[in-house]
Design a protein around this motif. Structure first.
Motif, PDB file in Angstrom:
ATOM      1  N   GLU A 165      41.270 -41.700 -34.055  1.00  0.00           N
ATOM      2  CA  GLU A 165      40.777 -43.418 -33.796  1.00  0.00           C
ATOM      3  C   GLU A 165      39.956 -42.630 -32.147  1.00  0.00           C
ATOM      4  OE1 GLU A 165      43.506 -47.303 -34.110  1.00  0.00           O
ATOM      5  OE2 GLU A 165      44.937 -45.099 -35.268  1.00  0.00           O
ATOM      6  N   HIS A 220      46.235 -45.932 -37.023  1.00  0.00           N
ATOM      7  CA  HIS A 220      46.875 -46.491 -37.811  1.00  0.00           C
ATOM      8  C   HIS A 220      45.108 -46.695 -38.979  1.00  0.00           C
ATOM      9  CE1 HIS A 220      46.848 -49.767 -40.294  1.00  0.00           C
ATOM     10  NE2 HIS A 220      45.397 -50.437 -40.384  1.00  0.00           N
ATOM     11  N   HIS A 221      45.046 -46.082 -40.126  1.00  0.00           N
ATOM     12  CA  HIS A 221      43.773 -45.740 -40.816  1.00  0.00           C
ATOM     13  C   HIS A 221      43.622 -46.952 -42.031  1.00  0.00           C
ATOM     14  CE1 HIS A 221      43.144 -42.648 -38.413  1.00  0.00           C
ATOM     15  NE2 HIS A 221      44.335 -42.013 -38.371  1.00  0.00           N
ATOM     16  N   GLY A 222      44.556 -47.375 -42.438  1.00  0.00           N
ATOM     17  CA  GLY A 222      44.672 -48.600 -43.249  1.00  0.00           C
ATOM     18  C   GLY A 222      45.503 -49.306 -44.393  1.00  0.00           C
ATOM     19  N   VAL A 235      37.694 -45.028 -45.193  1.00  0.00           N
ATOM     20  CA  VAL A 235      38.781 -44.099 -44.810  1.00  0.00           C
ATOM     21  C   VAL A 235      38.762 -43.262 -45.799  1.00  0.00           C
ATOM     22  CG1 VAL A 235      41.187 -43.104 -43.424  1.00  0.00           C
ATOM     23  CG2 VAL A 235      39.500 -45.309 -42.828  1.00  0.00           C
ATOM     24  N   LYS A 252      35.636 -53.782 -39.622  1.00  0.00           N
ATOM     25  CA  LYS A 252      35.636 -55.003 -38.877  1.00  0.00           C
ATOM     26  C   LYS A 252      34.729 -55.093 -38.498  1.00  0.00           C
ATOM     27  CE  LYS A 252      40.965 -53.672 -37.693  1.00  0.00           C
ATOM     28  NZ  LYS A 252      41.204 -55.215 -38.372  1.00  0.00           N
ATOM     29  N   VAL A 273      36.948 -47.627 -37.029  1.00  0.00           N
ATOM     30  CA  VAL A 273      37.113 -48.929 -37.160  1.00  0.00           C
ATOM     31  C   VAL A 273      37.152 -50.047 -36.552  1.00  0.00           C
ATOM     32  CG1 VAL A 273      38.202 -50.530 -39.096  1.00  0.00           C
ATOM     33  CG2 VAL A 273      37.472 -48.632 -39.295  1.00  0.00           C
ATOM     34  N   GLN A 274      37.921 -49.366 -35.249  1.00  0.00           N
ATOM     35  CA  GLN A 274      38.564 -50.945 -33.925  1.00  0.00           C
ATOM     36  C   GLN A 274      36.880 -50.116 -32.762  1.00  0.00           C
ATOM     37  OE1 GLN A 274      42.058 -52.017 -33.063  1.00  0.00           O
ATOM     38  NE2 GLN A 274      42.783 -52.235 -35.114  1.00  0.00           N
ATOM     39  N   ASP A 290      37.417 -41.866 -36.572  1.00  0.00           N
ATOM     40  CA  ASP A 290      38.363 -43.344 -37.280  1.00  0.00           C
ATOM     41  C   ASP A 290      37.270 -44.880 -35.981  1.00  0.00           C
ATOM     42  OD1 ASP A 290      38.620 -46.475 -38.187  1.00  0.00           O
ATOM     43  OD2 ASP A 290      40.493 -45.482 -39.567  1.00  0.00           O
ATOM     44  N   SER A 312      36.139 -52.517 -46.877  1.00  0.00           N
ATOM     45  CA  SER A 312      37.297 -52.901 -45.772  1.00  0.00           C
ATOM     46  C   SER A 312      37.191 -51.107 -44.955  1.00  0.00           C
ATOM     47  CB  SER A 312      38.466 -52.876 -46.526  1.00  0.00           C
ATOM     48  OG  SER A 312      38.674 -51.352 -47.571  1.00  0.00           O
ATOM     49  N   GLY A 313      37.986 -50.959 -44.197  1.00  0.00           N
ATOM     50  CA  GLY A 313      38.155 -50.071 -42.847  1.00  0.00           C
ATOM     51  C   GLY A 313      38.923 -48.941 -44.111  1.00  0.00           C
ATOM     52  N   SER A 314      39.716 -49.747 -44.862  1.00  0.00           N
ATOM     53  CA  SER A 314      40.790 -48.710 -45.883  1.00  0.00           C
ATOM     54  C   SER A 314      39.471 -47.654 -46.071  1.00  0.00           C
ATOM     55  CB  SER A 314      41.947 -49.559 -46.351  1.00  0.00           C
ATOM     56  OG  SER A 314      42.219 -50.043 -45.951  1.00  0.00           O
TER      57      SER A 314
HETATM   58  C1  LIG Z   1      41.336 -48.047 -37.166  1.00  0.00           C
HETATM   59  C2  LIG Z   1      41.785 -48.327 -38.195  1.00  0.00           C
HETATM   60  N1  LIG Z   1      41.307 -48.000 -39.295  1.00  0.00           N
HETATM   61  C3  LIG Z   1      41.294 -48.627 -40.949  1.00  0.00           C
HETATM   62  C4  LIG Z   1      41.302 -49.813 -40.741  1.00  0.00           C
HETATM   63  C5  LIG Z   1      41.288 -50.570 -42.003  1.00  0.00           C
HETATM   64  O1  LIG Z   1      40.699 -50.691 -42.316  1.00  0.00           O
HETATM   65  P1  LIG Z   1      40.983 -52.724 -43.253  1.00  0.00           P
HETATM   66  O2  LIG Z   1      41.757 -53.632 -42.470  1.00  0.00           O
HETATM   67  O3  LIG Z   1      39.706 -53.538 -43.077  1.00  0.00           O
HETATM   68  O4  LIG Z   1      41.183 -52.098 -44.777  1.00  0.00           O
HETATM   69  C6  LIG Z   1      41.694 -50.843 -39.051  1.00  0.00           C
HETATM   70  C7  LIG Z   1      42.215 -51.337 -39.527  1.00  0.00           C
HETATM   71  O5  LIG Z   1      43.893 -52.653 -38.599  1.00  0.00           O
HETATM   72  C8  LIG Z   1      42.091 -49.581 -38.565  1.00  0.00           C
HETATM   73  O6  LIG Z   1      42.415 -50.492 -37.077  1.00  0.00           O
END
Ligand SMILES: Cc1ncc(COP(=O)(O)O)c(C=O)c1O
Length: 418
Positions: A194, A123-125, A100, A258, A229-230, A227, A95-97
């Motif tokens: 981000e 948003h980081h998780g 991170v 993601k 993730v997006q 970050d 996962s992104g969380s």
């Molecule tokens: C920029 C960013 N970082 C981290 C996350 C967390 O990712 P995850 O939901 O896969 O844990 C998200 C999720 O939306 C995100 O948009």
């Protein structure tokens, strides 16, 4: 089949993907939000699906004792898409969380400090630590966690598609050094941002901000974490934003998740400078990290992006998407502040409530769009799968037009009644 199996089949079987389309049992919807921004290849892709099926028949789990060479192979493939100084991978998350958190751990261990600087609305998780550093404090109301010395700073105003860089953003930039000097006590390990704030409302950070962050962080020995993730895996038209629009950031660490799984297969990873490759495996790992299905999806997604020239495709079509949204803005006073790049666009409507209405009306017209900040923001996001053609974009624009015509009428009726 027994009843329970039948019921499960009925529940799950009603949903069927077809490229950027989702059939939900009743409607065929074009998904302009790429699922939860994690379907760069759409809901279905034959090539990735075939590889996944092949792998399911081989094995679906391998312990990390076996996966290191496969992770290294992925790194070799990613190298040409990375900033020069990034040459290591930590592939132990789904996962992104999780990824991170791993990046923060690296920064903390490397610097011997603990604090994290993050941005309002970021948003980081979902984990305790990543929710804590995210810039949506309402999510923390019922929970307690702490990362010593962390601070949040205002987010510069977004770059807009039809405006020059705003003066307000330059003011926020100058503040960063003040926040470090007056808001912390020399205990900052890293800043995380981000390159385009996703959940916060598609906020495109000004290039000058990246430049200043890099300069100030180098001065104070603070690790810069992008970050992505997006924004990673082609969303902004380059493989990572950190080698395209946000290259001035020169991050020390890039986090991805993601879209890396192509069709929504869970995966998450950390890319970093070799000096930051400082964790022991017991310090950050998860049971399913780098599982064979994640690895297969990741590897095949890289292949599809490269071989189908998806980065060029997104760059070529960006203007089509942007002009479509600017035309929508021209046409409807409810639509303002169109902003974005690549296939990552957003705009504002007057309130979070109206954003919710727009999303609902869009659904009636066979269009999936998403809001921001868990329904508390007034931004609407338009981020089609990278595989979407100009014709798909036109379809999305037509449905947005229908949505806003109906929304305006609905709001007029409500006003008359009130
Ligand atoms: C920029 C960013 N970082 C981290 C996350 C967390 O990712 P995850 O939901 O896969 O844990 C998200 C999720 O939306 C995100 O948009």
């Amino acid at each position: 089949m027994n009843n329970a199996t039948d019921m499960f089949e009925n529940l799950i079987g009603q949903y069927k993907g077809d490229g950027p389309y989702l059939h939900d049992g009743e409607r065929k919807l074009i998904d302009a939000a790429s699922g939860t921004f994690n379907l760069p290849l759409g809901y279905t892709n034959q090539r990735v699906a075939d590889k996944l099926k092949q792998q399911i028949d081989r094995c679906t789990h391998l312990s990390s004792a076996y996966t290191k060479p496969i992770s290294d192979h992925i790194l070799t493939r990613l190298k040409k898409h990375l900033p020069e100084n990034i040459d290591r991978i930590w592939l132990r998350d789904v996962s992104g969380s999780g990824a991170v958190e791993g990046a923060i751990r690296m920064a903390q261990k490397y610097t011997g400090r603990s604090g994290v600087i993050s941005l309002f609305k970021s948003h980081h998780g979902q984990s305790l630590a990543t929710a804590k550093i995210s810039g949506n404090a309402f999510r923390l109301q019922n929970f307690t966690s702490s990362i010593d010395g962390s601070i949040k700073i205002p987010t510069p105003a977004s770059e807009l598609c039809n405006k020059e860089s705003s003066v307000q953003s330059i003011n926020s930039i100058t503040d960063l050094e003040d926040f470090i000097n007056f808001g912390s006590c020399g205990n900052i390990a890293c800043i995380i941002l981000e390159p385009v704030l996703g959940n916060g409302g598609n906020i495109v950070l000004p290039v000058e901000f990246y430049r200043q962050v890099r300069k100030i962080c180098s001065k104070y020995g603070i690790v810069v974490i992008a970050d992505e993730v997006q924004t990673g895996f082609g969303r902004t038209g380059t493989f990572f934003a950190s080698t395209g629009y946000a290259k001035a950031l020169k991050p020390d660490i890039i986090v991805f998740a993601k879209g890396a799984g192509g069709l929504g297969i869970p995966t998450g990873g950390i890319l970093m400078r070799s000096a930051l490759d400082c964790l022991e495996s017991f310090e950050h790992s998860s049971t399913s990290g780098a599982n064979p299905l994640s690895l297969t999806a990741l590897n095949e997604t890289i292949s599809v992006i490269e071989e189908d020239n998806l980065l060029q495709h997104v760059q070529d079509n960006e203007i089509h998407l942007k002009n479509g949204l600017l035309a929508l803005q021209e046409q409807h006073e409810l639509v303002t502040n169109v902003r974005g790049l690549g296939y990552m666009f957003g705009f504002d409507v007057p309130s979070a409530q109206i954003a919710g209405m727009a999303i609902e009306i869009a659904g009636k017209h066979g269009l999936i769009i998403r809001g921001s900040r868990y329904g508390k923001g007034r931004a609407i996001k338009v981020r089609p799968p990278l595989t979407c053609t100009k014709a798909h974009i036109d379809e999305i624009m037509n449905k947005l037009e229908l949505t806003f015509v109906e929304l305006a009428k609905t709001l007029d009726t409500l006003q008359e009644v009130a």
